[in-house]
Design a protein around this motif. Structure first.
Motif: not given
Length: 330
Positions: A211-216, A223-237
């Motif tokens: 669930t966490l992988a698909f949610s991130y 496109s619900l994240s800015q550039d800085e958070l986008r990289t973090f969300f990709v890594e978390q996924s």
């Protein structure tokens, strides 16, 4: 005067115009007699042909008369014959009935509102209504609500474009829908995080990691994240994809998600490996083909792109990939 009498008089004057050319008299009298008879015949023929048109042509009758008169006058004899043939055709073979007039047409429903799969408006129709500032506000709000109830990249882009609308009410609603969509995903992440901390067995923990992988990824994809958070969300996924694999093994959906992440990060070799593994593990060809074609395009292997997109004829009917598949069929 009836149409029959107009026809008879027209023929008489046209024949008289022709006879005047062969009667022995001064040339100026011949010309004057021909011109007078021919003008009268042309007027009568134009009146005759105009009279058979339905009532809806009434505002244009003067223009029609000028058209038919010019045709009959500047093409002596043959113009009259053509008009007679046209008259017979419209009278005997082509019926011009009265058209049913209408004052309004019911607008088709949006696809999200329709109870069954039928003709309706999707995101394109909704966006065309929303950007038409002259349209009533209720219709524009209805369009925004219809698309805002969906999900996906196009929906997020639609809502973000609506946040710059000139209408305050529409702009505020778009912000509210964007926030609601983001809160829904964040709530799923929070719930999964708590469940992961308290999870006992590997299967339960793997479900929360999944669930966490698909949610991130959804935060990134929408496109619900800015550039800085986008990289973090990709890594978390990607992190939770690997954790799920360690707990219960891999499956085709996780492989496809892993391929998407690597594709986003421009890691084409890893992306290709993950997508091909997903295909081997039962993923539908229609799902993985666009990604394989994209990877082939990045390698400039255009022959493979064309071959891959031709494997599934239904791709050209699907939104998003459809225009691409049609382009490569040429």
């Amino acid at each position: 005067m009836s149409n029959a009498k107009i026809l008879i008089f027209g023929l008489v004057f046209e024949v008289s115009a022709l006879v005047a050319l062969f009667v022995r008299m001064p040339v100026w009298r011949q010309g004057l007699a021909f011109l007078a008879a021919h003008v009268i015949a042309s007027v009568l023929f134009s009146l005759l042909l105009t009279s058979i048109f339905p009532k809806r042509f009434k505002p244009k009758k003067s223009g029609l008369m000028m058209l038919f008169f010019s045709f009959a006058f500047f093409v002596p004899l043959f113009g009259a014959v053509a008009i007679l043939i046209t008259l017979v055709y419209f009278r005997k073979f082509q019926y011009l009935g009265e058209r049913d007039e209408f004052f309004s047409v019911p607008l088709p429903p949006f696809l999200q509102e329709a109870a069954v799969m039928a003709a309706g408006m999707g995101e394109g129709g909704a966006w065309s209504r929303l950007r038409t500032t002259t349209l009533h506000r209720d219709e524009r709000l209805k369009a925004l609500m219809a698309v805002g109830g969906g999900s996906g990249y196009n929906t997020s882009s639609f809502l973000q474009l609506a946040t710059s609308d000139s209408d305050d009410e529409i702009r505020l609603l778009a912000f509210n829908l964007c926030e609601r969509h983001e809160q829904k995903i964040n709530q799923a992440i929070t719930t999964a995080m708590e469940g992961l901390k308290n999870g006992a067995g590997n299967v339960e923990r793997a479900a929360f990691c999944r669930t966490l992988a698909f949610s991130y990824w959804e935060l990134v994809y929408n496109s619900l994240s800015q550039d800085e958070l986008r990289t973090f969300f990709v890594e978390q996924s990607l992190k939770y994809v690997h954790q799920t694999r360690e707990l219960v093994g891999d499956d085709s959906s996780l492989m496809i998600l892993r391929g998407k992440i690597h594709l986003l990060r421009r890691e084409h070799e890893k992306a290709g490996e993950a997508i091909r593994d997903a295909l081997k593990n039962g993923a539908a060809l229609s799902i993985v083909t666009p990604y394989l074609a994209e990877l082939a395009f990045f390698k400039r292997d255009f022959a493979s792109v064309k071959r891959l997109l031709a494997q599934d004829p239904t791709l050209r009917l699907k939104p998003g990939i459809g225009p691409v598949a049609q382009f490569w069929r040429i």
